[in-house]
Design an enzyme around this catalytic site. Structure first.
Site, PDB file in Angstrom:
ATOM      1  N   ASP A  36      26.136  71.661  61.550  1.00 15.88           N
ATOM      2  CA  ASP A  36      26.245  72.705  60.584  1.00 15.88           C
ATOM      3  C   ASP A  36      24.649  73.658  60.409  1.00 15.88           C
ATOM      4  O   ASP A  36      23.778  73.071  61.246  1.00 15.88           O
ATOM      5  CB  ASP A  36      26.482  72.141  59.230  1.00 15.88           C
ATOM      6  CG  ASP A  36      25.461  71.144  58.684  1.00 15.88           C
ATOM      7  OD1 ASP A  36      24.205  71.317  58.950  1.00 15.88           O
ATOM      8  OD2 ASP A  36      26.049  70.388  57.709  1.00 15.88           O
ATOM      9  N   SER A  37      24.667  74.551  59.669  1.00 18.70           N
ATOM     10  CA  SER A  37      23.383  75.189  59.603  1.00 18.70           C
ATOM     11  C   SER A  37      22.348  74.696  59.328  1.00 18.70           C
ATOM     12  O   SER A  37      21.020  74.860  59.674  1.00 18.70           O
ATOM     13  CB  SER A  37      23.588  76.359  58.625  1.00 18.70           C
ATOM     14  OG  SER A  37      23.699  75.830  57.301  1.00 18.70           O
TER      15      SER A  37
END
Lengths: 78, 421
Positions: A36-37
């Site tokens: 994920d980010s």
């Protein structure tokens, strides 16, 4: 594979907990490796630490694949 | 208001990973205190703690990898891992696995912690000082925030109802269960996963609590003698760690799906001492009002109480609580058993109230009062049975569990056997 590519690959495997065979040069951290980010922020930090380079935020935003990371680091160390 | 019952329990305690293993070892009189060996303690006044039995997961040991992937563990403080483990156990025990939108939205989470990820904050402080802000991990904040225990449990199990948390020092676990019960009683949720988790055993926390004069420091050479509530030689609490989580459920909801019911949550009281930041008011007035409020809410009298799981931390405050209880129960003192299970597992801070509420529910289920260990020479005389040394078989239909925290924050829960009406 170059030494840099091997070390990048190892960091990706350790941080994302993925199988080695999935970590190809074209593999996208988010789309292919389940990051994920926040994971990508941590990966960039780990690259900086491992290779002693600084990766500015705008450059970090364009590092989307294993190959992108290898290319950036090779250039920074050249 | 709607009625609320406990239909699942999960626990990671210093006596073991799992409710039943912890409970059977507690009843057998086992004591979890030992010298801390995982980090330097020689310069600390308190060198002992009740640690979780870490291991490969067999024989009641705790193996973090069984509950969270190693790459995920790296991103969070251990209190979150303990909460995840205990929540998994509690939901499995309750047989509740919400899959429809309706069930997911009817199920919430309310897990607290007293101090959260203290060690991770210290480490990040070193990183900031030594390497600069660019080396602070993106997981530093979400891995330390206390409400991320609730957040992580909610995400894993897709629990989309109320997502809440509590921070009231050593009353946290009891407040979490009490407040979650209220949410169900008021109709904001049908099921709540509630409790507390704590991973405080690190240098800064041992140093900090010792500075508050809260920890036992005179029994470092004999750790198993250190936690001795009500005993004349007590000199402070022994730090513990772990998590206790219950599944709370609206009674009709539980009955409709044929769920096993441990006990009903019939009373909940809260009060403030408004006296001192760490010491309880000397007359026990806050504790008294807290228990009284729980009795009133339960619609019972003190004469109905069979067992009390005391806050009983093995500090000077033990006798203040005892005095408040004696005032509350009056002539019923001689028929009440009251024990401090902190004598066996130490003080789990924000997890204590939840673990002890589970022990209270099991005391009702099995009609047995767990023991107060090390009570060799009581410092007070009382007609209340303090259950010294060994568990006592006796009828227990109603149990009261007390938790009191720094800041003068008090919580009391009352549980009653559910017998089908």
């Amino acid at each position: 594979m170059s030494d840099i590519a091997e070390r990048v690959k190892k960091i990706v495997i350790d941080h994302l907990g993925v199988d080695a065979e999935k970590v190809s040069e074209g593999a996208s951290f988010i789309d292919d490796l389940g990051a994920d980010s926040l994971d990508t922020v941590e990966l960039v930090m780990a690259f900086e630490e491992e290779f002693g380079v600084e990766i500015p935020d705008d450059a970090a935003d364009s590092i989307l694949t294993v190959g992108d990371a290898v290319k950036f680091i090779e250039k920074a160390q050249a | 208001m709607r009625r609320v019952v406990i239909t699942g329990t999960g626990m990671v305690s210093p006596l073991g990973c799992g409710t039943e293993v912890s409970w059977s070892r507690l009843l057998a009189g086992q004591n979890a205190a030992r010298k801390v060996t995982e980090f330097e303690v020689e310069d600390l006044p308190a060198k002992i703690a009740c640690r979780i039995p870490f291991g490969d997961g067999s024989d009641g040991t705790f193996n973090a990898d069984d509950w969270m992937e190693p790459k995920e563990q790296r991103k969070v403080d251990p209190f979150i891992v303990y909460a995840m483990a205990a929540a998994d156990m509690a939901l499995a025990d309750a047989g509740w696995k919400p899959e429809s939108d309706e069930d997911q939205i009817a199920t919430g989470v309310l897990i607290g912690s007293g101090i959260g990820g203290l060690e991770g904050i210290v480490d990040a402080g070193y990183t900031l000082r030594d390497k600069g802000p660019r080396r602070i991990s993106p997981f530093f904040i979400p891995g330390r925030l206390i409400n991320l225990a609730s957040g992580q449990v909610s995400i894993r199990h897709r629990l989309r109802g109320p997502n809440h948390s509590v921070v009231t020092a050593c009353s946290t676990g009891a407040h979490a269960i009490g407040d979650a019960s209220r949410l169900i009683a008021l109709g904001d949720a049908d099921v709540m996963v509630a409790g507390g988790a704590e991973s405080p055993i690190c240098r800064i926390s041992l140093a900090g609590f010792a500075a508050c004069k809260a920890l036992s420091t005179q029994h470092n050479d004999n750790p198993q003698k250190a936690s001795r509530p009500y005993d004349a030689d007590r000199d402070g609490f022994v730090m513990g760690e772990g998590a206790g989580i219950v599944v709370l459920e609206e009674l009709e909801h539980a009955k409709a799906r044929g769920a096993k019911i441990y006990a009903e949550v019939i009373g909940y009281g809260l009060s403030g001492d408004a006296f001192h930041i760490t010491a309880p008011s000397e007359d026990g007035e806050g504790a008294y009002r807290c228990m009284q409020m729980a009795l009133k809410r339960a619609g019972i009298t003190a004469a109905d109480i069979d067992y009390i799981n005391a806050h009983g931390t093995s500090t000077m405050a033990d006798t203040i609580e005892l005095g408040a209880v004696e005032r509350l129960v009056g002539d019923s003192a001689s028929r009440i058993s009251m024990s401090s299970t902190k004598s066996a597992i130490g003080h789990l801070l924000g997890a204590a109230g939840a673990v002890e509420a589970i022990f209270s529910a099991l005391a009702i289920r099995d009609n047995i009062a767990p023991p107060t260990l090390n009570l060799d020479n009581p410092s007070v005389e009382t007609k209340i049975d303090l259950v010294p040394h060994a568990a006592r078989k006796r009828e227990i239909n109603v149990a009261l569990s007390n938790s009191f925290g720094f800041g003068g924050t008090n919580a009391s829960l009352i549980l009653r056997r559910y017998s089908g009406n």
